[in-house]
Design an enzyme around this catalytic site. Structure first.
Site, PDB file in Angstrom:
ATOM      1  CD  GLN A  94      -4.381  -8.501 -11.439  1.00 44.72           C
ATOM      2  OE1 GLN A  94      -5.410  -8.714 -10.804  1.00 44.72           O
ATOM      3  NE2 GLN A  94      -3.896  -7.274 -11.565  1.00 44.72           N
ATOM      4  CB  SER A 140       2.838  -1.650  -5.583  1.00 46.04           C
ATOM      5  OG  SER A 140       1.653  -1.207  -4.984  1.00 46.04           O
ATOM      6  N   GLY A 157      -8.135   3.520  -9.047  1.00 45.72           N
ATOM      7  CA  GLY A 157      -7.304   4.676  -9.374  1.00 45.72           C
ATOM      8  C   GLY A 157      -7.227   4.933 -10.870  1.00 45.72           C
ATOM      9  CE  LYS A 186       1.095   4.210 -12.103  1.00 46.32           C
ATOM     10  NZ  LYS A 186       0.851   2.772 -12.199  1.00 46.32           N
ATOM     11  CG  HIS A 203      -3.091   1.239  -2.529  1.00 47.79           C
ATOM     12  ND1 HIS A 203      -1.740   0.987  -2.553  1.00 47.79           N
ATOM     13  CD2 HIS A 203      -3.615   0.549  -3.573  1.00 47.79           C
ATOM     14  CE1 HIS A 203      -1.454   0.170  -3.549  1.00 47.79           C
ATOM     15  NE2 HIS A 203      -2.571  -0.104  -4.195  1.00 47.79           N
ATOM     16  CG  LEU A 206      -1.869  -1.191   1.340  1.00 47.79           C
ATOM     17  CD1 LEU A 206      -2.759  -1.050   2.578  1.00 47.79           C
ATOM     18  CD2 LEU A 206      -2.730  -1.373   0.097  1.00 47.79           C
TER      19      LEU A 206
HETATM   20  O1  PAF Z   1      -5.241  -2.564  -9.636  1.00 43.65           O
HETATM   21  C1  PAF Z   1      -4.970  -3.561  -8.952  1.00 43.65           C
HETATM   22  O2  PAF Z   1      -4.262  -3.488  -7.942  1.00 43.65           O
HETATM   23  C2  PAF Z   1      -5.536  -4.908  -9.373  1.00 43.65           C
HETATM   24  O3  PAF Z   1      -5.596  -5.013 -10.755  1.00 43.65           O
HETATM   25  C3  PAF Z   1      -6.904  -5.222  -8.737  1.00 43.65           C
HETATM   26  C4  PAF Z   1      -7.952  -4.225  -9.190  1.00 43.65           C
HETATM   27  C5  PAF Z   1      -6.780  -5.185  -7.223  1.00 43.65           C
HETATM   28  C6  PAF Z   1      -7.374  -6.621  -9.162  1.00 43.65           C
HETATM   29  O4  PAF Z   1      -6.496  -7.609  -8.714  1.00 43.65           O
END
Ligand code: PAF
Length: 285
Positions: free
Chosen positions: A61, A186, A147, A149, A37, A33
Protein backbone atom coordinates in the site's frame (compact mmCIF):
# COMPACT_ATOMS: atom_id res chain seq x y z
CA UNK A 1 -2.21 -11.96 25.31
CA UNK A 2 -1.13 -14.46 22.66
CA UNK A 3 1.41 -13.27 20.09
CA UNK A 4 1.11 -15.12 16.79
CA UNK A 5 3.63 -14.70 13.98
CA UNK A 6 2.70 -17.40 11.51
CA UNK A 7 -0.27 -17.54 9.16
CA UNK A 8 -0.78 -21.29 9.79
CA UNK A 9 -0.85 -20.78 13.56
CA UNK A 10 -3.29 -17.88 13.20
CA UNK A 11 -5.64 -19.95 11.03
CA UNK A 12 -5.61 -22.79 13.59
CA UNK A 13 -6.26 -20.43 16.47
CA UNK A 14 -9.22 -18.79 14.68
CA UNK A 15 -10.63 -22.23 13.94
CA UNK A 16 -10.43 -23.08 17.65
CA UNK A 17 -12.36 -19.92 18.56
CA UNK A 18 -14.99 -20.67 15.91
CA UNK A 19 -15.40 -24.25 17.18
CA UNK A 20 -15.99 -22.90 20.70
CA UNK A 21 -18.61 -20.50 19.33
CA UNK A 22 -16.53 -17.44 20.22
CA UNK A 23 -16.79 -14.39 17.96
CA UNK A 24 -13.70 -12.53 16.80
CA UNK A 25 -13.46 -8.73 16.64
CA UNK A 26 -10.55 -7.70 14.44
CA UNK A 27 -8.55 -4.45 14.44
CA UNK A 28 -6.00 -4.38 11.60
CA UNK A 29 -3.13 -1.91 12.14
CA UNK A 30 0.36 -1.10 10.94
CA UNK A 31 1.59 -0.70 14.53
CA UNK A 32 3.01 2.43 16.21
CA UNK A 33 -0.13 2.17 18.31
CA UNK A 34 -1.79 5.26 19.75
CA UNK A 35 -5.05 6.31 21.41
CA UNK A 36 -6.90 5.92 18.09
CA UNK A 37 -6.01 2.23 17.87
CA UNK A 38 -6.86 1.74 21.55
CA UNK A 39 -10.33 3.19 20.92
CA UNK A 40 -10.85 0.73 18.03
CA UNK A 41 -9.83 -2.18 20.27
CA UNK A 42 -12.42 -1.01 22.77
CA UNK A 43 -15.14 -1.12 20.10
CA UNK A 44 -13.98 -4.62 19.05
CA UNK A 45 -14.08 -5.76 22.69
CA UNK A 46 -17.60 -4.42 23.19
CA UNK A 47 -18.84 -6.30 20.12
CA UNK A 48 -17.09 -9.70 20.26
CA UNK A 49 -15.70 -12.39 22.55
CA UNK A 50 -12.10 -12.34 21.31
CA UNK A 51 -10.26 -9.14 20.46
CA UNK A 52 -7.63 -9.66 17.81
CA UNK A 53 -5.25 -7.02 16.48
CA UNK A 54 -2.82 -7.34 13.58
CA UNK A 55 0.39 -5.37 13.25
CA UNK A 56 1.78 -5.44 9.74
CA UNK A 57 3.44 -2.62 7.81
CA UNK A 58 1.98 -3.58 4.47
CA UNK A 59 4.45 -2.93 1.62
CA UNK A 60 1.85 -3.12 -1.17
CA UNK A 61 0.00 0.00 0.00
CA UNK A 62 3.07 2.28 -0.12
CA UNK A 63 4.14 4.03 -3.32
CA UNK A 64 7.81 3.91 -4.42
CA UNK A 65 8.54 7.42 -3.00
CA UNK A 66 6.57 6.89 0.23
CA UNK A 67 7.63 6.15 3.81
CA UNK A 68 7.57 2.31 3.92
CA UNK A 69 11.20 2.13 5.11
CA UNK A 70 10.92 4.83 7.75
CA UNK A 71 7.41 3.93 8.99
CA UNK A 72 7.76 3.60 12.80
CA UNK A 73 8.25 -0.02 13.93
CA UNK A 74 8.10 -0.29 17.72
CA UNK A 75 6.94 -3.84 18.33
CA UNK A 76 7.83 -4.10 22.06
CA UNK A 77 6.01 -0.84 22.88
CA UNK A 78 3.05 -1.94 20.75
CA UNK A 79 2.80 -5.27 22.61
CA UNK A 80 2.65 -3.42 25.94
CA UNK A 81 -0.04 -1.02 24.64
CA UNK A 82 -2.12 -3.81 23.08
CA UNK A 83 -1.97 -5.86 26.28
CA UNK A 84 -2.93 -2.82 28.33
CA UNK A 85 -5.89 -2.16 26.02
CA UNK A 86 -7.24 -5.68 26.56
CA UNK A 87 -6.17 -7.30 23.28
CA UNK A 88 -6.40 -11.12 23.41
CA UNK A 89 -4.38 -11.98 20.31
CA UNK A 90 -1.74 -9.98 18.49
CA UNK A 91 -1.06 -11.26 14.97
CA UNK A 92 2.21 -9.95 13.52
CA UNK A 93 3.19 -11.88 10.41
CA UNK A 94 6.35 -11.23 8.39
CA UNK A 95 6.26 -9.83 4.86
CA UNK A 96 7.30 -13.22 3.43
CA UNK A 97 4.44 -14.94 5.27
CA UNK A 98 1.93 -12.54 3.76
CA UNK A 99 3.54 -12.21 0.33
CA UNK A 100 5.37 -15.47 -0.48
CA UNK A 101 7.53 -15.73 -3.60
CA UNK A 102 5.43 -15.58 -6.74
CA UNK A 103 2.59 -13.63 -5.09
CA UNK A 104 0.54 -12.20 -7.95
CA UNK A 105 -3.11 -11.77 -6.93
CA UNK A 106 -4.53 -8.35 -6.05
CA UNK A 107 -7.97 -7.06 -5.05
CA UNK A 108 -8.99 -3.79 -6.60
CA UNK A 109 -12.11 -1.75 -5.86
CA UNK A 110 -12.72 0.47 -8.87
CA UNK A 111 -14.06 4.02 -9.15
CA UNK A 112 -13.98 5.38 -5.60
CA UNK A 113 -10.29 4.45 -5.25
CA UNK A 114 -9.26 6.87 -7.99
CA UNK A 115 -10.71 9.91 -6.18
CA UNK A 116 -9.35 11.97 -3.22
CA UNK A 117 -6.25 10.14 -1.86
CA UNK A 118 -6.29 7.81 -4.87
CA UNK A 119 -5.20 10.68 -7.12
CA UNK A 120 -1.77 11.06 -5.51
CA UNK A 121 -1.54 7.43 -4.26
CA UNK A 122 -2.61 5.40 -7.31
CA UNK A 123 -2.00 1.86 -5.97
CA UNK A 124 -2.57 2.57 -2.30
CA UNK A 125 -6.10 1.20 -1.96
CA UNK A 126 -5.30 -1.87 -4.05
CA UNK A 127 -2.63 -2.69 -1.44
CA UNK A 128 -5.07 -2.05 1.41
CA UNK A 129 -7.87 -4.23 0.02
CA UNK A 130 -5.45 -7.00 -0.96
CA UNK A 131 -3.90 -7.26 2.48
CA UNK A 132 -7.28 -6.96 4.21
CA UNK A 133 -8.92 -9.69 2.17
CA UNK A 134 -5.94 -11.89 3.06
CA UNK A 135 -6.33 -10.99 6.75
CA UNK A 136 -10.08 -11.61 6.60
CA UNK A 137 -9.43 -15.09 5.12
CA UNK A 138 -6.77 -15.92 7.72
CA UNK A 139 -8.50 -14.49 10.81
CA UNK A 140 -12.15 -15.03 9.78
CA UNK A 141 -13.48 -12.31 12.09
CA UNK A 142 -17.19 -11.59 12.48
CA UNK A 143 -16.48 -7.89 12.83
CA UNK A 144 -13.60 -5.63 11.82
CA UNK A 145 -13.11 -2.09 13.15
CA UNK A 146 -11.56 0.88 11.30
CA UNK A 147 -11.07 4.55 12.16
CA UNK A 148 -13.03 7.35 10.53
CA UNK A 149 -9.75 9.25 10.11
CA UNK A 150 -9.19 7.15 6.97
CA UNK A 151 -12.74 7.79 5.76
CA UNK A 152 -12.07 6.86 2.14
CA UNK A 153 -10.41 3.64 3.30
CA UNK A 154 -13.56 2.77 5.30
CA UNK A 155 -15.77 3.30 2.23
CA UNK A 156 -13.45 1.24 0.04
CA UNK A 157 -13.40 -1.62 2.58
CA UNK A 158 -17.19 -1.55 2.94
CA UNK A 159 -17.51 -1.68 -0.83
CA UNK A 160 -15.14 -4.66 -1.09
CA UNK A 161 -16.95 -6.51 1.71
CA UNK A 162 -20.30 -5.90 0.00
CA UNK A 163 -19.13 -6.71 -3.53
CA UNK A 164 -17.23 -9.87 -2.57
CA UNK A 165 -19.81 -11.08 -0.01
CA UNK A 166 -17.32 -11.19 2.86
CA UNK A 167 -19.26 -12.37 5.94
CA UNK A 168 -17.92 -9.51 8.07
CA UNK A 169 -19.54 -6.50 9.66
CA UNK A 170 -17.45 -3.34 9.35
CA UNK A 171 -17.64 -0.94 12.30
CA UNK A 172 -16.19 2.58 12.37
CA UNK A 173 -14.67 4.40 15.33
CA UNK A 174 -14.59 8.21 15.60
CA UNK A 175 -11.44 10.25 14.99
CA UNK A 176 -9.42 10.60 18.19
CA UNK A 177 -7.87 14.05 18.55
CA UNK A 178 -5.23 15.76 20.66
CA UNK A 179 -6.61 18.41 23.07
CA UNK A 180 -5.89 21.07 20.39
CA UNK A 181 -8.01 19.18 17.83
CA UNK A 182 -5.18 17.68 15.76
CA UNK A 183 -6.14 14.17 14.61
CA UNK A 184 -3.90 11.48 16.16
CA UNK A 185 -1.90 9.40 13.67
CA UNK A 186 1.24 7.23 13.72
CA UNK A 187 2.84 9.62 11.20
CA UNK A 188 2.55 12.63 13.56
CA UNK A 189 5.93 11.61 14.99
CA UNK A 190 7.58 12.93 11.81
CA UNK A 191 6.47 16.56 12.38
CA UNK A 192 8.90 19.36 13.23
CA UNK A 193 8.08 21.76 16.06
CA UNK A 194 6.99 24.54 13.70
CA UNK A 195 4.74 22.17 11.76
CA UNK A 196 3.23 20.77 14.95
CA UNK A 197 2.27 24.26 16.11
CA UNK A 198 0.39 24.91 12.85
CA UNK A 199 -1.37 21.57 12.24
CA UNK A 200 -4.33 22.23 14.63
CA UNK A 201 -5.47 24.71 11.94
CA UNK A 202 -6.50 21.75 9.78
CA UNK A 203 -9.29 20.83 12.20
CA UNK A 204 -10.03 24.52 12.92
CA UNK A 205 -10.94 24.83 9.21
CA UNK A 206 -13.20 21.77 9.37
CA UNK A 207 -14.87 23.06 12.55
CA UNK A 208 -15.57 26.38 10.84
CA UNK A 209 -17.27 24.55 7.94
CA UNK A 210 -19.35 22.53 10.41
CA UNK A 211 -20.48 25.74 12.13
CA UNK A 212 -21.44 27.48 8.87
CA UNK A 213 -23.24 24.31 7.66
CA UNK A 214 -25.18 24.03 10.92
CA UNK A 215 -26.23 27.65 10.53
CA UNK A 216 -27.93 26.69 7.27
CA UNK A 217 -25.35 27.06 4.48
CA UNK A 218 -25.71 24.03 2.16
CA UNK A 219 -23.84 25.24 -0.95
CA UNK A 220 -20.64 23.20 -1.34
CA UNK A 221 -18.93 26.01 -3.29
CA UNK A 222 -19.45 28.52 -0.46
CA UNK A 223 -18.29 26.05 2.21
CA UNK A 224 -15.23 25.04 0.20
CA UNK A 225 -14.26 28.65 -0.36
CA UNK A 226 -14.34 29.29 3.41
CA UNK A 227 -12.15 26.23 3.98
CA UNK A 228 -9.61 27.16 1.30
CA UNK A 229 -9.39 30.76 2.59
CA UNK A 230 -8.68 29.43 6.07
CA UNK A 231 -5.91 27.15 4.77
CA UNK A 232 -4.44 29.65 2.35
CA UNK A 233 -2.42 31.55 4.96
CA UNK A 234 -0.73 28.47 6.45
CA UNK A 235 3.07 28.57 6.21
CA UNK A 236 4.06 24.98 6.90
CA UNK A 237 1.16 23.17 5.28
CA UNK A 238 0.48 22.76 1.54
CA UNK A 239 -2.99 21.49 0.66
CA UNK A 240 -3.27 18.46 -1.62
CA UNK A 241 -7.06 18.55 -1.70
CA UNK A 242 -10.01 19.93 0.28
CA UNK A 243 -13.20 18.44 -1.12
CA UNK A 244 -16.84 18.11 -0.23
CA UNK A 245 -18.21 14.87 -1.63
CA UNK A 246 -21.09 12.44 -1.34
CA UNK A 247 -19.92 9.94 1.24
CA UNK A 248 -21.18 6.88 -0.62
CA UNK A 249 -19.70 7.47 -4.08
CA UNK A 250 -17.23 10.31 -3.32
CA UNK A 251 -18.61 12.41 -6.17
CA UNK A 252 -18.28 16.21 -5.68
CA UNK A 253 -21.48 17.83 -4.40
CA UNK A 254 -23.06 21.13 -5.30
CA UNK A 255 -25.71 21.17 -2.57
CA UNK A 256 -25.30 19.24 0.69
CA UNK A 257 -28.67 17.56 0.94
CA UNK A 258 -27.29 14.03 1.46
CA UNK A 259 -24.68 12.90 4.03
CA UNK A 260 -21.45 14.54 2.94
CA UNK A 261 -17.78 14.02 3.59
CA UNK A 262 -15.53 17.04 3.93
CA UNK A 263 -12.09 15.55 3.39
CA UNK A 264 -8.72 17.24 3.39
CA UNK A 265 -5.19 16.05 2.65
CA UNK A 266 -2.05 18.11 2.91
CA UNK A 267 1.69 17.83 3.15
CA UNK A 268 3.88 19.71 5.59
CA UNK A 269 6.72 21.72 4.08
CA UNK A 270 9.66 20.70 6.31
CA UNK A 271 9.26 17.01 7.17
CA UNK A 272 7.04 16.42 4.09
CA UNK A 273 4.55 14.54 6.23
CA UNK A 274 1.25 13.72 4.54
CA UNK A 275 -1.72 14.40 6.83
CA UNK A 276 -5.43 13.74 6.31
CA UNK A 277 -8.54 14.72 8.26
CA UNK A 278 -12.28 14.88 7.67
CA UNK A 279 -15.72 15.55 9.05
CA UNK A 280 -19.07 14.11 8.03
CA UNK A 281 -22.00 16.51 7.66
CA UNK A 282 -25.59 15.28 7.86
CA UNK A 283 -24.85 11.65 8.76
CA UNK A 284 -22.43 9.16 10.25
CA UNK A 285 -19.86 7.09 8.40
O1 PAF B 1 -5.20 1.90 8.25
C1 PAF B 1 -4.19 1.18 8.31
O2 PAF B 1 -3.43 1.20 9.27
C2 PAF B 1 -3.91 0.24 7.15
O3 PAF B 1 -4.29 0.81 5.94
C3 PAF B 1 -4.54 -1.15 7.32
C4 PAF B 1 -6.06 -1.06 7.35
C5 PAF B 1 -4.04 -1.78 8.61
C6 PAF B 1 -4.16 -2.06 6.14
O4 PAF B 1 -2.78 -2.26 6.08
Amino acid sequence: MKIVKSVAEMKNLSLTYHKCGQTIGFVPTMGALHEGHVSLLKIARQNSDITLMSIFVNPTQFGPQEDFEKYPRVFEQDCAKALDAGCDVLFAPTVSQMYPDGFSTYVSVEGITSKLCGISRPNHFRGVTTVLLKFFNIVEPQIAVFGQKDAQQVLVIKRMVRDLNCPIKILTGPIIREPDGFAISSRNKYLTEKERSEVPQIFEGLKKIMEVYENGEKKAGVLKEILLNKYHSLKHIKMEYADIVDFENLKPLEILNTPSLVAVACRTTESKTRLIDNIVLGGVL
